[in-house]
Motif scaffolding. Structure first.
Motif, mmCIF file in Angstrom:
data_model
loop_
_atom_site.group_PDB
_atom_site.id
_atom_site.type_symbol
_atom_site.label_atom_id
_atom_site.label_comp_id
_atom_site.label_asym_id
_atom_site.label_seq_id
_atom_site.Cartn_x
_atom_site.Cartn_y
_atom_site.Cartn_z
ATOM 1 N N SER A 37 0.827 -1.212 0.000
ATOM 2 C CA SER A 37 0.000 0.000 0.000
ATOM 3 C C SER A 37 0.860 1.260 0.000
ATOM 4 C CB SER A 37 -0.958 -0.001 1.184
ATOM 5 O OG SER A 37 -0.241 0.250 2.363
ATOM 6 N N ARG A 38 2.149 1.109 0.356
ATOM 7 C CA ARG A 38 3.042 2.278 0.324
ATOM 8 C C ARG A 38 3.203 2.816 -1.106
ATOM 9 N NH1 ARG A 38 7.406 -0.474 3.560
ATOM 10 N NH2 ARG A 38 8.687 -0.057 1.743
ATOM 11 N N GLU A 40 0.764 2.967 -3.316
ATOM 12 C CA GLU A 40 -0.486 3.570 -3.797
ATOM 13 C C GLU A 40 -0.405 5.087 -3.926
ATOM 14 O OE1 GLU A 40 -3.597 2.114 -1.280
ATOM 15 O OE2 GLU A 40 -3.256 0.080 -2.016
ATOM 16 N N GLU A 41 0.157 5.746 -2.890
ATOM 17 C CA GLU A 41 0.222 7.208 -2.904
ATOM 18 C C GLU A 41 1.071 7.683 -4.094
ATOM 19 O OE1 GLU A 41 -1.474 9.355 -1.598
ATOM 20 O OE2 GLU A 41 -0.346 11.214 -1.825
ATOM 21 N N HIS A 42 2.217 7.007 -4.310
ATOM 22 C CA HIS A 42 3.072 7.366 -5.447
ATOM 23 C C HIS A 42 2.318 7.208 -6.760
ATOM 24 C CE1 HIS A 42 6.826 7.919 -3.318
ATOM 25 N NE2 HIS A 42 6.577 6.835 -2.622
ATOM 26 N N ARG A 43 1.617 6.096 -6.885
ATOM 27 C CA ARG A 43 0.873 5.835 -8.125
ATOM 28 C C ARG A 43 -0.226 6.861 -8.332
ATOM 29 N NH1 ARG A 43 1.032 -0.193 -7.099
ATOM 30 N NH2 ARG A 43 2.872 -0.859 -8.261
ATOM 31 N N ARG A 44 -0.869 7.235 -7.235
ATOM 32 C CA ARG A 44 -1.977 8.197 -7.310
ATOM 33 C C ARG A 44 -1.448 9.550 -7.816
ATOM 34 N NH1 ARG A 44 -4.304 12.076 -4.824
ATOM 35 N NH2 ARG A 44 -2.629 12.232 -3.290
ATOM 36 N N VAL A 45 -0.343 10.016 -7.215
ATOM 37 C CA VAL A 45 0.235 11.307 -7.611
ATOM 38 C C VAL A 45 0.656 11.268 -9.081
ATOM 39 C CG1 VAL A 45 2.178 12.884 -7.233
ATOM 40 C CG2 VAL A 45 0.994 11.891 -5.273
ATOM 41 N N GLN A 48 -2.250 11.463 -11.385
ATOM 42 C CA GLN A 48 -2.774 12.818 -11.401
ATOM 43 C C GLN A 48 -1.961 13.678 -12.378
ATOM 44 O OE1 GLN A 48 -2.693 14.502 -7.508
ATOM 45 N NE2 GLN A 48 -4.889 14.887 -7.493
ATOM 46 N N HIS A 128 8.809 11.717 -9.899
ATOM 47 C CA HIS A 128 7.910 10.801 -9.182
ATOM 48 C C HIS A 128 8.099 9.351 -9.639
ATOM 49 C CE1 HIS A 128 5.464 13.234 -6.496
ATOM 50 N NE2 HIS A 128 5.668 14.211 -7.353
ATOM 51 N N LEU A 132 8.954 6.295 -7.304
ATOM 52 C CA LEU A 132 8.120 5.086 -7.314
ATOM 53 C C LEU A 132 8.969 3.845 -7.564
ATOM 54 C CD1 LEU A 132 5.328 3.650 -7.364
ATOM 55 C CD2 LEU A 132 5.186 4.222 -9.776
ATOM 56 N N GLU A 135 10.906 2.984 -4.432
ATOM 57 C CA GLU A 135 10.012 2.395 -3.431
ATOM 58 C C GLU A 135 9.619 0.967 -3.854
ATOM 59 O OE1 GLU A 135 9.031 4.433 -0.687
ATOM 60 O OE2 GLU A 135 8.356 2.553 0.167
#
Ligand code: ZN
Length: 234
Positions: A37-38, A40-45, A48, A128, A132, A135
């Motif tokens: 889940s760590r 997810e935030e990278h993928r979301r940004v 976007q 990013h 990613l 990570e």
């Protein structure tokens, strides 16, 4: 030759270990999910940013279409200039052409801005993506080591189960079935120590007769309150 109680204590030790290791194995999928889940935030940004780039590209295309339409308009005005008879009409058309040219240069400034914004967004996306990937590498390593841990635990459990199997073969069946029933019921310990006349399982004060019986070698005595098997540790 050890007593049934002593044998069961060894069985209980293995049962406790089997239970603990099995629980750890069961927890591993949830731990892997937390680790993943760590990302997810990278993928979301990143998503976007890519959406934003798409939007800006569309804007640039729209502006280009406006420029093309304006150029078409200028062509028409120029053609009209060939046909007009008076100087006034000619000048009026010239004025209109100048106006449209002004619009075109405004459109072109806007397009330039949009293109610059796209370049900036692309640079941010590259940063990013690197983040990613870094990570992702860490996550993969952690997942790999958890998978390895699960494998090790599973084989450890196998060994313990085999060991248990040979241990219980040597225990009196009545003692064993009683032990297993209590263990299934309590979920923690079936055999508990008497500590200063108190049951080690439920911590209730035991009647003197019970503590007395528990001192006898290989006599099954049970707690009156929780039903666990008692043993005396001298
Ligand atoms: Zn008890």
């Amino acid at each position: 030759m050890s007593t049934n109680l002593e044998k069961l204590l060894t069985v209980q030790d293995r049962d406790r270990k089997i239970r603990r290791l099995t629980r750890e194995v069961t927890d591993i999928p949830a731990r892997k999910q937390r680790i993943e889940s760590r990302l997810e935030e990278h993928r979301r940004v990143l998503n976007q940013i890519h959406e934003e780039i798409k939007k800006k590209n569309l804007q640039a295309k729209e502006i280009e279409a406006e420029v093309a339409a304006a150029r078409e308009k200028i062509n028409k005005l120029r053609n009209q200039q060939f046909e007009v008879k008076s100087n006034d009409d000619y000048r009026s058309l010239e004025k209109q052409i100048a106006g449209v040219n002004g619009e075109i240069s405004e459109f072109e400034d806007r397009e330039l801005n949009v293109m610059e914004e796209i370049e900036e967004l692309k640079k941010t996306a590259v940063l990013h993506e690197a983040e990613l990937n870094k990570e992702q590498d860490m996550v993969s390593k952690e997942i790999e080591s958890l998978d390895q841990r699960a494998k090790n635990l599973e084989s450890e459990v196998e060994v313990l189960k085999k060991e248990r199997e040979s241990l219980v073969a040597d225990v009196n069946p009545d003692w064993l079935s009683r032990y297993e029933r209590i263990l299934n019921h309590t979920g923690d310990y079936a055999l508990v120590r008497i500590d200063t006349g108190v049951c080690g399982g439920c911590h209730m004060k035991l009647p003197p007769q019970v503590t007395h019986d528990a001192r006898k070698a290989d006599t099954m005595s049970l707690c009156n309150y929780c039903g666990r098997m008692l043993y005396y540790h001298g």
